[in-house]
Design a protein around this motif. Structure first.
Motif, PDB file in Angstrom:
ATOM      1  N   ALA A 333      32.576  34.294  36.720  1.00  0.00           N
ATOM      2  CA  ALA A 333      32.728  35.620  36.113  1.00  0.00           C
ATOM      3  C   ALA A 333      34.103  36.193  36.429  1.00  0.00           C
ATOM      4  CB  ALA A 333      31.633  36.549  36.619  1.00  0.00           C
ATOM      5  N   PHE A 334      34.556  36.018  37.673  1.00  0.00           N
ATOM      6  CA  PHE A 334      35.877  36.500  38.065  1.00  0.00           C
ATOM      7  C   PHE A 334      36.968  35.826  37.239  1.00  0.00           C
ATOM      8  CE2 PHE A 334      39.683  35.385  40.543  1.00  0.00           C
ATOM      9  CZ  PHE A 334      40.209  36.648  40.786  1.00  0.00           C
ATOM     10  N   ASN A 335      36.893  34.509  37.126  1.00  0.00           N
ATOM     11  CA  ASN A 335      37.956  33.778  36.424  1.00  0.00           C
ATOM     12  C   ASN A 335      37.984  34.061  34.929  1.00  0.00           C
ATOM     13  OD1 ASN A 335      39.176  32.378  38.617  1.00  0.00           O
ATOM     14  ND2 ASN A 335      37.448  30.965  38.686  1.00  0.00           N
ATOM     15  N   SER A 336      36.830  34.368  34.337  1.00  0.00           N
ATOM     16  CA  SER A 336      36.787  34.629  32.895  1.00  0.00           C
ATOM     17  C   SER A 336      37.158  36.065  32.550  1.00  0.00           C
ATOM     18  CB  SER A 336      35.395  34.311  32.336  1.00  0.00           C
ATOM     19  OG  SER A 336      34.408  35.130  32.936  1.00  0.00           O
ATOM     20  N   GLU A 337      37.127  36.966  33.546  1.00  0.00           N
ATOM     21  CA  GLU A 337      37.524  38.360  33.308  1.00  0.00           C
ATOM     22  C   GLU A 337      39.042  38.431  33.113  1.00  0.00           C
ATOM     23  OE1 GLU A 337      37.103  42.454  32.819  1.00  0.00           O
ATOM     24  OE2 GLU A 337      35.488  40.988  33.083  1.00  0.00           O
ATOM     25  N   PRO A 338      39.516  39.023  32.016  1.00  0.00           N
ATOM     26  CA  PRO A 338      40.966  39.128  31.796  1.00  0.00           C
ATOM     27  C   PRO A 338      41.652  39.898  32.919  1.00  0.00           C
ATOM     28  CG  PRO A 338      39.751  39.634  29.792  1.00  0.00           C
ATOM     29  CD  PRO A 338      38.741  39.565  30.898  1.00  0.00           C
ATOM     30  N   PRO A 339      42.846  39.459  33.324  1.00  0.00           N
ATOM     31  CA  PRO A 339      43.550  38.263  32.869  1.00  0.00           C
ATOM     32  C   PRO A 339      42.888  36.986  33.404  1.00  0.00           C
ATOM     33  CG  PRO A 339      44.761  39.305  34.647  1.00  0.00           C
ATOM     34  CD  PRO A 339      43.644  40.234  34.313  1.00  0.00           C
ATOM     35  N   ILE A 340      42.821  35.977  32.570  1.00  0.00           N
ATOM     36  CA  ILE A 340      42.135  34.732  32.899  1.00  0.00           C
ATOM     37  C   ILE A 340      42.790  34.086  34.133  1.00  0.00           C
ATOM     38  CG2 ILE A 340      41.446  32.459  32.037  1.00  0.00           C
ATOM     39  CD1 ILE A 340      40.170  34.862  30.608  1.00  0.00           C
ATOM     40  N   SER A 341      41.945  33.502  34.973  1.00  0.00           N
ATOM     41  CA  SER A 341      42.444  32.802  36.154  1.00  0.00           C
ATOM     42  C   SER A 341      41.600  31.557  36.374  1.00  0.00           C
ATOM     43  CB  SER A 341      42.377  33.714  37.390  1.00  0.00           C
ATOM     44  OG  SER A 341      41.047  34.174  37.598  1.00  0.00           O
ATOM     45  N   ARG A 342      41.912  30.818  37.390  1.00  0.00           N
ATOM     46  CA  ARG A 342      41.081  29.664  37.742  1.00  0.00           C
ATOM     47  C   ARG A 342      41.085  29.503  39.258  1.00  0.00           C
ATOM     48  NH1 ARG A 342      45.856  27.541  35.755  1.00  0.00           N
ATOM     49  NH2 ARG A 342      46.952  26.076  37.109  1.00  0.00           N
ATOM     50  N   SER A 343      39.996  28.944  39.747  1.00  0.00           N
ATOM     51  CA  SER A 343      39.883  28.709  41.183  1.00  0.00           C
ATOM     52  C   SER A 343      40.615  27.429  41.548  1.00  0.00           C
ATOM     53  CB  SER A 343      38.415  28.596  41.604  1.00  0.00           C
ATOM     54  OG  SER A 343      37.716  29.781  41.287  1.00  0.00           O
ATOM     55  N   PRO A 344      41.295  27.401  42.686  1.00  0.00           N
ATOM     56  CA  PRO A 344      41.925  26.155  43.128  1.00  0.00           C
ATOM     57  C   PRO A 344      40.859  25.139  43.499  1.00  0.00           C
ATOM     58  CG  PRO A 344      42.090  27.839  44.826  1.00  0.00           C
ATOM     59  CD  PRO A 344      41.527  28.508  43.615  1.00  0.00           C
TER      60      PRO A 344
END
Length: 424
Positions: A333-344
């Motif tokens: 949910a965090f990564n899909s919330e704009p701005p998009i991110s990704r977990s290492p």
């Protein structure tokens, strides 16, 4: 005095939200970026020309550097080194530290200069991206916030796994992990100073932008401490000397930090962009902490020799597995919330626990079900032990006034005495 909202189109860089901020190990909810202000006219008859010029030079340097560093904070792979070998984040932090002793002269005891200048800053968590307030207290608060965010940005860079030369999975060096703990404590120190030393005397609390409200500042301080304990737990997991009791204590302390961080941030009305992403980050890390705490609590309970202790151990391990699933959902949910991110890639504490929790839970459940009937296994998770929080922010005190202000006071006093003498 008051707050003026305007559109962020006349300087300070591009304030448009980035579409993708890449890998995030430490969430930085945007840097505060100062906009140029004119010191000369408001201070012309109150402060010497030399001191006005010094304030202008120091702040202009920060305006330029902060505008350059903001994009790098949201593109953490692009780390830049200065000609002296340090990071550009460190250079900006030094510029802020150089500015503070001079800035504090505007709010020193007996000063009439607090509301002479309208300070303007851009931010990302508040819907009003640009906030202008006629108060040097607001400037000090903004400087402390930026100093803390630079530290968190640096910690994020240190904790992004890098592919090793031997071709194995990406990892974070022990040196980087230990250094990151020091940086987290430094960031927490700046934030605690803002909460303890500035907010109690700040005259315009109702006009503060949301990213400077007490709830957000406390949440940032607590999440810095929570991530510091997470690193300590990862180091303990790798240490043959660290007992289960030590690991459980660290995990339980981490739960308390993230619980308090969540309580603090839920008190603030954040927007749907960076603000919502910030809340989701806290939820994600809180779930991770609970997974770790219940796992180690379960292992210690299982060392007991009673039917009840074994049943409670299974219940704790089952809770750990549920929180492990919850952290995965919260991370997504965090990564899909704009701005998009990704977990290492997983490393450290969570890499270890993501493998151990399902395996150990399944094993203990099977063993105990063979020994006891299903209805004797406690279905509700046992209460976690309550430990005093050991990790504290570095103590940060506002610096002493720049000596130029003492000279300024002396000169002013001399001029008044001279005029008085001339009149007599």
């Amino acid at each position: 005095m008051g707050c003026l909202v305007s559109t962020p189109t006349d300087g300070g860089g591009n304030r448009r939200m980035p579409g993708n901020i890449g890998e995030v190990a430490v969430f930085v909810p945007g840097l505060r970026i100062p906009k140029s202000v004119d010191f000369s006219f408001p201070l012309a008859y109150s402060v010497s020309k030399g001191l006005v010029e010094r304030l202008s030079v120091l702040r202009t340097r920060i305006v330029v550097m902060a505008s350059q560093e903001a994009p790098k904070a949201t593109r953490p792979r692009r780390r830049t080194a200065t000609q002296h070998g340090g990071s550009s984040f460190a250079d900006l932090l030094q510029a802020l530290e150089d500015y503070l002793p001079v800035l504090l002269g505007l709010i020193k005891e007996g000063s009439q200069l607090d509301n002479k200048i309208e300070f303007v800053w851009f931010n990302q968590e508040d819907e009003a991206e640009e906030t202008a307030i006629w108060s040097a207290w607001y400037e000090v608060l903004s400087v402390l916030h930026l100093m803390a965010m630079l530290c968190l940005s640096e910690a994020n860079l240190l904790l992004l796994p890098k592919t090793s030369s031997d071709g194995y999975q990406p990892k974070v060096s022990e040196e980087n992990r230990r250094n990151s703990v020091d940086i987290f404590l430094k960031a927490a120190g700046y934030l605690e100073c803002a909460v303890q030393q500035i907010l109690p005397v700040y005259p315009l609390l109702s006009n503060l932008p949301v990213d400077l409200e007490e709830g957000v500042l406390r949440a940032l301080c607590l999440q810095a401490l929570g991530q510091g304990v997470d690193i300590q737990l990862g180091l303990a997991i790798e240490s043959a000397k660290a007992t289960l009791a030590v690991k459980r204590r660290l995990a339980c302390e981490m739960v308390k930090y993230w619980h308090q961080a969540q309580d603090s941030i839920m008190q603030v009305s954040l927007n749907s962009g960076w603000g919502q992403k910030h809340r989701l980050f806290v939820k994600w890390k809180y779930s991770e902490a609970k997974a770790a705490a219940y796992y180690y609590h379960g292992l210690i309970l299982d060392e007991g020799n009673t039917e009840q202790s074994h049943g409670m151990a299974v219940a704790a391990l089952q809770a750990a597995e549920e929180f492990l699933k919850e952290r995965k959902k919260a991370s997504e949910a965090f990564n899909s919330e704009p701005p998009i991110s990704r977990s290492p890639p997983l490393w450290g504490t969570m890499k270890y626990l993501s493998e151990k929790i399902p395996k150990d839970t399944s094993s203990k459940l099977r063993i105990n079900r063979d020994l006891y009937s299903h209805d004797k296994i406690i279905e509700t998770a046992p209460v976690l032990p309550d430990f005093a929080l050991a990790l504290k922010p570095d103590e940060y005190q506002l610096p002493a006034l720049d000596p130029a202000w003492e000279a300024e006071t002396t000169n002013t006093r001399s001029q008044k005495d001279q005029k008085k003498h001339e009149r007599s």
